[in-house]
Design an enzyme around this catalytic site. Structure first.
Site, PDB file in Angstrom:
ATOM      1  N   LYS A  43      22.159  40.278   9.843  1.00 44.17           N
ATOM      2  CA  LYS A  43      20.949  40.550   9.072  1.00 44.17           C
ATOM      3  C   LYS A  43      19.757  40.659  10.011  1.00 44.17           C
ATOM      4  CE  LYS A  43      22.946  39.948   4.946  1.00 44.17           C
ATOM      5  NZ  LYS A  43      22.957  40.908   3.841  1.00 44.17           N
ATOM      6  N   LYS A  91      30.902  42.415   9.426  1.00 41.75           N
ATOM      7  CA  LYS A  91      30.904  43.468   8.417  1.00 41.75           C
ATOM      8  C   LYS A  91      29.582  44.203   8.407  1.00 41.75           C
ATOM      9  CE  LYS A  91      30.211  43.110   3.901  1.00 41.75           C
ATOM     10  NZ  LYS A  91      29.519  44.387   3.562  1.00 41.75           N
ATOM     11  N   ASP A 123      26.787  46.145   6.255  1.00 44.50           N
ATOM     12  CA  ASP A 123      26.414  46.059   4.847  1.00 44.50           C
ATOM     13  C   ASP A 123      26.525  47.437   4.205  1.00 44.50           C
ATOM     14  OD1 ASP A 123      25.789  44.523   2.616  1.00 44.50           O
ATOM     15  OD2 ASP A 123      24.264  43.406   3.717  1.00 44.50           O
ATOM     16  N   GLU A 124      26.354  47.468   2.891  1.00 43.63           N
ATOM     17  CA  GLU A 124      26.700  48.665   2.128  1.00 43.63           C
ATOM     18  C   GLU A 124      25.827  49.863   2.465  1.00 43.63           C
ATOM     19  OE1 GLU A 124      23.343  46.811  -0.010  1.00 43.63           O
ATOM     20  OE2 GLU A 124      25.212  46.015   0.833  1.00 43.63           O
TER      21      GLU A 124
END
Length: 428
Positions: free
Chosen positions: A149, A175, A177-178
């Protein structure tokens, strides 16, 4: 009238019929039975007027409302109405025009019983829950994941450096993010190259398996290119925003992923646009079932205790839907029975507002077969990303050892600092 033939409360569905459970709030002046009949008509072979072309042979293909319970009703569909192995067509049938009809004020497709012919027409996951655990060399504990983030804005170098710290702190998966794909500040090719360099470095340092859920969502031809690039770099996973990409793209990407030996991580971005209002739209249950049939290996299903709206009953239903081989009908939970035959179970992902203080509750709900993904709950640690990753791992280890978090934190500084900042707060 045109709709009268679409209700038969004496009908007992055959095993080869698809059954859909709906909730309806009829428009003013329309009864529940008439609204239900219009749903069955519009989603099969009826229309607003009588048809001289409606032969007896075609009439046998009509959907039938066969049970009405208050505002809930069940519709059975002959399997011949569907093109086997074609999820877009199935959704266009049972979740197509019906939500725009004037006869309904609100309408909800809550669940589906999938007959064996339809189940067999889909491949399901290549790896599934157990295959994902094997990839990550994890047996009896949750897999831990983190999204660096801020979710967008970091350069490829910044993301890779954060990933290295997080991997070394004890997290298994990084991961995207979308909404991170290939923006000007973080191009896809550079990101995957740098992330793989840091992955190898972290694996050497920790002696643990690490991997990367890399978002390939894009126009289909570009998704294909990105998927092959991920395989060339030796990564094990690709991620797709399955609803914004669409069922058609997902079915094709699933096959291409298998050809390249990749597991498929499903992000559910956009789902709440049509499943959040409990009386309208399509439930997350139907989304998850469709994704399992097509063949995702992991899928986000909510947290109960995080920042995103996901009631306990819904999450428990979703756990059963994607992990169990069979599911018994439960009318109280509005859950129809399932028999997944040879379709492998899917690994659930719990994400959205998680931090170390919530890990005991997440593990109580999900058990050990889950990917726990914490973003801000790792990156927001007062001592930085590596300490945040350590705190997350320590919280999991405390639960596995049966030790209270406060007690475990006495000898684990990173967990103690996390609890001092967030405690057991449930984000809103």
């Amino acid at each position: 009238m045109a709709y009268s033939g679409f209700v038969d409360l004496s009908h007992i569905p055959e095993e080869d019929e698809l059954v859909a459970l709906f909730y309806v709030e009829p428009a003013e002046g329309i009864s529940v039975e008439e609204a239900a009949a219009r749903v069955a008509s519009e989603s099969s072979n009826g229309t607003w007027t009588d048809l001289p072309t409606m032969s007896e042979r075609i009439r046998k293909l009509s959907a039938k409302v066969f049970k009405i319970d208050g505002k809930w009703f069940l519709v059975s569909y002959p399997v011949e109405l569907f093109e086997l192995g074609n999820m877009p067509q199935i959704w266009s049938s049972i979740a197509g025009n019906i939500f725009g009809m004037k006869a309904v004020s609100r309408l909800r497709l809550e669940d589906v019983f999938w007959p064996k012919d339809i189940v067999r027409s889909f491949k399901g996951p290549k790896f599934g829950l157990n295959g994902v655990k094997n990839i990550m060399k994890v047996e009896k504990r949750p897999i831990l994941a983190t999204v660096p983030k801020p979710k967008v804005g970091m350069t490829s170098e910044e993301q890779a450096e954060a990933a290295y710290e997080i991997w070394c702190g004890g997290v298994d998966l990084l991961k995207d993010d979308e909404n991170l794909t290939s923006q000007s500040f973080n191009r896809f090719e550079r990101r995957i190259r740098l992330m793989m360099e840091m992955r190898r470095k972290a694996e050497k340092e920790t002696g643990e398996k690490k991997s990367y859920l890399v978002n390939i969502t894009a126009p289909y031809e570009e998704m294909k290119r990105r998927l092959r690039l991920v395989a060339d770099y030796g990564n094990e996973f690709v991620m797709v925003d399955i609803l914004t990409a669409g069922w058609s793209a997902l079915q094709s990407i699933r096959d291409l992923a298998e050809e390249n030996g990749l597991a498929l991580h499903a992000h559910r971005a956009f789902h709440a646009a049509f499943d959040r209002i409990r009386e309208h739209g399509v439930s997350m249950k139907v989304v998850a079932e469709s994704a399992r049939l097509i063949g995702v290996d992991n899928i986000h299903i909510g947290t109960v205790v995080g920042k995103l709206e996901s009631p306990l009953e819904e999450v428990m239903s979703l756990i059963r839907i994607i992990r169990d081989e069979k599911v018994e009908e439960n009318w109280d939970m509005k859950l129809l029975r399932k028999d997944w035959l040879d379709i492998k179970p899917v690994m659930p992902v719990s994400s959205g507002g998680l931090h170390p203080g919530l890990i005991p509750e997440i593990m109580r709900i999900f058990g050990g077969d889950v990917i726990i993904q914490a973003g801000g709950g790792v990156l927001g640690h007062p001592d930085g990303p590596k300490a945040g990753a350590k705190a997350l791992r320590q919280a999991m280890e405390a639960v596995l050892e049966g030790v209270d978090l406060e007690e475990y934190a006495k000898k684990h500084q990173e967990l103690r600092r996390a609890l001092e900042k967030w405690g057991y707060m449930k984000p809103v």
